[in-house]
Write an enzyme that holds these catalytic residues in place. Structure first.
Site, mmCIF file in Angstrom:
data_model
loop_
_atom_site.group_PDB
_atom_site.id
_atom_site.type_symbol
_atom_site.label_atom_id
_atom_site.label_comp_id
_atom_site.label_asym_id
_atom_site.label_seq_id
_atom_site.Cartn_x
_atom_site.Cartn_y
_atom_site.Cartn_z
ATOM 1 N N TYR A 36 7.826 -0.028 -3.296
ATOM 2 C CA TYR A 36 6.643 -0.555 -3.993
ATOM 3 C C TYR A 36 5.856 -1.477 -3.076
ATOM 4 O O TYR A 36 5.406 -2.555 -3.456
ATOM 5 C CB TYR A 36 7.028 -1.260 -5.301
ATOM 6 C CG TYR A 36 7.981 -0.450 -6.143
ATOM 7 C CD1 TYR A 36 7.739 0.913 -6.370
ATOM 8 C CD2 TYR A 36 9.125 -1.006 -6.692
ATOM 9 C CE1 TYR A 36 8.611 1.687 -7.118
ATOM 10 C CE2 TYR A 36 10.006 -0.235 -7.447
ATOM 11 C CZ TYR A 36 9.749 1.107 -7.654
ATOM 12 O OH TYR A 36 10.618 1.860 -8.387
ATOM 13 N N HIS A 37 5.691 -1.005 -1.827
ATOM 14 C CA HIS A 37 4.978 -1.757 -0.794
ATOM 15 C C HIS A 37 3.847 -0.926 -0.189
ATOM 16 O O HIS A 37 3.727 -0.847 1.031
ATOM 17 C CB HIS A 37 5.943 -2.155 0.340
ATOM 18 C CG HIS A 37 7.131 -2.930 -0.089
ATOM 19 N ND1 HIS A 37 8.328 -2.910 0.614
ATOM 20 C CD2 HIS A 37 7.334 -3.757 -1.153
ATOM 21 C CE1 HIS A 37 9.208 -3.696 0.005
ATOM 22 N NE2 HIS A 37 8.627 -4.220 -1.070
ATOM 23 N N PRO A 38 2.993 -0.286 -0.971
ATOM 24 C CA PRO A 38 1.931 0.517 -0.356
ATOM 25 C C PRO A 38 0.917 -0.365 0.359
ATOM 26 O O PRO A 38 0.503 -1.407 -0.152
ATOM 27 C CB PRO A 38 1.302 1.242 -1.549
ATOM 28 C CG PRO A 38 1.574 0.351 -2.718
ATOM 29 C CD PRO A 38 2.914 -0.264 -2.446
#
Length: 546
Positions: free
Chosen positions: A481-483
């Site tokens: 969840y690090h775009p």
């Protein structure tokens, strides 16, 4: 159509946006409007309680629940790309792990033609925004708005895991945010006195009573209004209908690596051929808008354990007990961050710096349909704590090869963008992932953990070949969840913003969030995102004070 005027309009109150607003409103002459599509970040018990974050995922009120197209190299469907749909953005639904990244990450940004973004430039910003439990020194700060704390209640199995990491050769670290990142220890957290310290809590709550700040929630921005190659406002859908708000100085987009390129494209800024194919008038041909997408993929091992797991603490009567303990004292299991132990290491000795990150939680998950069997995914929905005690340790290549893009599918702003992404595309990424799984296996076999009786269940002792391990990683791996990266800063033909985060060719418009990262940072991206907002907010305020 109603019109109202402000000096600055900030679109998005997420990790970067709240820090940005905090800086802008320090000058009482600046009239600032913050427009947020979500709700307040402290509207529910599960937002404030650290271990309540799983209850915020896959819920339309708090999570944008983006979905990517099927990847060619992956059989299993990818879980939704989480995005916080409330004030604080991702910092209000994340696991609260605080990682700055490596100094080399930022020096790489500067070498790509972005002066002012090297480690010597961003370190003072990190220090200025921190109120660090370990105190002030040459690399930590105190007195800032963001509280950073250490693990309040260490446990025996986590202590043993750290010692096992030492036994395989990792240095023990009290602080994993030093300039030399290699080592193992407890993660630092954005938690204070058992309560989540989101960007909204740390930054926005401190300035909410300022008369020069207006915050609008549950308001969706349809497009940036551009006149004569200058951004002059935003067109929004509110509860009372369509409204236009005008910005006398700047419009600042801060909606994250998925939504920021979407908004630019809907506004006529992006790849000309793609916009024209959807009937959107092209105001500025910037082919990099939506490209350069980067994200962390986590994989590793799940073990059952004889004792020390937290699984029993989050089920049945013990869960009730721990919820009551939290409600009364804000302590205990429910006040923990998502990961207890962290590590950074080199998967090959010839590397100059760490290329892998680990996160260990003394907990295992299962599918809802089979809660007694540890699993890392559930095709039918979210996973739940397993009824059998376990321990999970996953890791990711810290700087993966860019592997996708974000593109709008319709001129209708209510339609979610198309996300295309492939993990483990390069040989380097594959080699790093193999190194991660093998090191996690080594740690699990060390004498320090013997008393806890670890037994590997995933991927399982029979999975040993490179091909089988990579297949396991690809088809069971979990997103970080690090775009980042979809509006990258730089000077090349794919750059979207310059080193001041001004959109190339459009005056009065900036993008200020994780989408501007040309290269993903080595670790969790919440701290760097807040730093970006804090740094550029001060930059903008100073520029317009002259």
């Amino acid at each position: 159509m109603q019109k109202a005027q402000y000096d600055f309009i900030v679109v998005g109150g997420g990790s970067a946006g709240c820090a940005l607003v905090y800086q802008l409103v320090q000058n009482p002459a600046h009239r600032v409007l913050l427009v947020e599509a979500g709700k307040p970040d402290h509207h529910g018990f599960f937002v404030t309680m650290p271990m309540g974050f799983p209850a915020l995922h896959d819920k339309p009120d708090t999570d944008w629940m983006y979905h990517q197209e099927p990847a060619a190299n992956r059989r299993a469907p990818t879980a939704s790309w989480k995005g916080g749909r409330l004030l604080g953005g991702g910092s209000s639904i994340n696991g609260m792990v605080y990682v700055r990244g490596q100094p080399e990450d930022y020096d790489d940004w500067a070498r790509l033609g972005n002066p002012g973004w090297g480690w010597s430039d961003v370190l003072p910003v990190f220090k200025a925004m921190e109120n660090h439990e370990l105190g002030s020194d040459d690399q930590r700060g105190v007195g800032g708005p963001l509280n950073v704390t250490c693990t309040a209640e260490p446990n025996a199995i986590s202590d043993a895991y750290i010692q096992a990491g030492v036994e395989v050769g990792l240095p023990r670290r009290e602080d994993l945010n030093r300039e030399d990142q290699v080592g193992i220890g407890y993660y630092q957290r954005t938690i204070l006195n058992g309560r989540r310290q989101s960007s909204a809590v740390a930054f926005l709550d401190r300035v909410m009573d300022k008369p020069n700040l207006t915050v609008m929630k549950d308001v969706t921005v349809r497009r940036v209004v551009i006149e004569g190659q200058r951004a002059v406002g935003v067109e929004c859908l509110t509860a009372t209908g369509l409204q236009t708000f005008r910005a006398m100085k700047e419009v600042i987009v801060s909606t994250g690596a998925i939504a920021s390129p979407k908004l630019l494209q809907l506004s006529g800024i992006g790849p000309a051929a793609h916009l024209a194919s959807l009937g959107i008038p092209v105001l500025r041909d910037l082919p990099g808008v939506g490209g350069n997408l980067q994200e962390h993929l986590n994989s590793g091992c799940v073990h059952t354990v004889r004792n020390g797991s937290l699984n029993g603490e989050v089920q049945g009567l013990r869960l009730v007990k721990n919820l009551l303990k939290y409600a009364l004292l804000h302590k205990g299991v429910m006040a923990m961050a998502a990961g207890q132990v962290g590590a950074f290491f080199k998967t090959r000795p010839d590397l100059e710096r760490a290329d892998a990150q680990l996160l260990m939680a003394p907990l295992s998950m299962s599918s809802k349909s089979n809660p007694s069997v540890p699993s890392v995914s559930d095709p039918g929905g979210s996973v739940v704590p397993s009824t059998i005690g376990g321990l999970t340790c996953f890791g990711c290549p810290t700087r993966p090869t860019p592997g996708g893009d974000v593109m709008i599918q319709s001129p209708d702003f209510t339609v979610k963008p198309r996300i295309r992404y492939e993990h483990l595309r390069s040989d380097a990424d594959k080699a790093t992932m193999l190194g991660i799984i093998r090191l996690v296996r080594q740690i699990g076999l060390q004498p320090a953990l013997a008393a806890h009786g670890l037994e590997e269940v995933l991927p399982g002792p029979a999975v040993v070949t490179d091909e089988a391990l990579l297949d396991y990683a690809l088809n069971t791996g979990q997103l970080g969840y690090h775009p980042v990266g979809t509006c990258k800063m730089g000077r090349d033909e794919m750059a979207v913003v310059d080193h001041e985060l001004k959109v190339h060719g459009i005056a009065g418009l900036r993008v200020v969030d994780a989408s501007i990262m040309p290269i993903i940072t080595s670790g969790n991206t919440n701290a760097p995102s807040m730093m970006i907002g804090f740094k550029v907010g001060a930059m903008i305020a100073a520029e317009h004070a002259r």
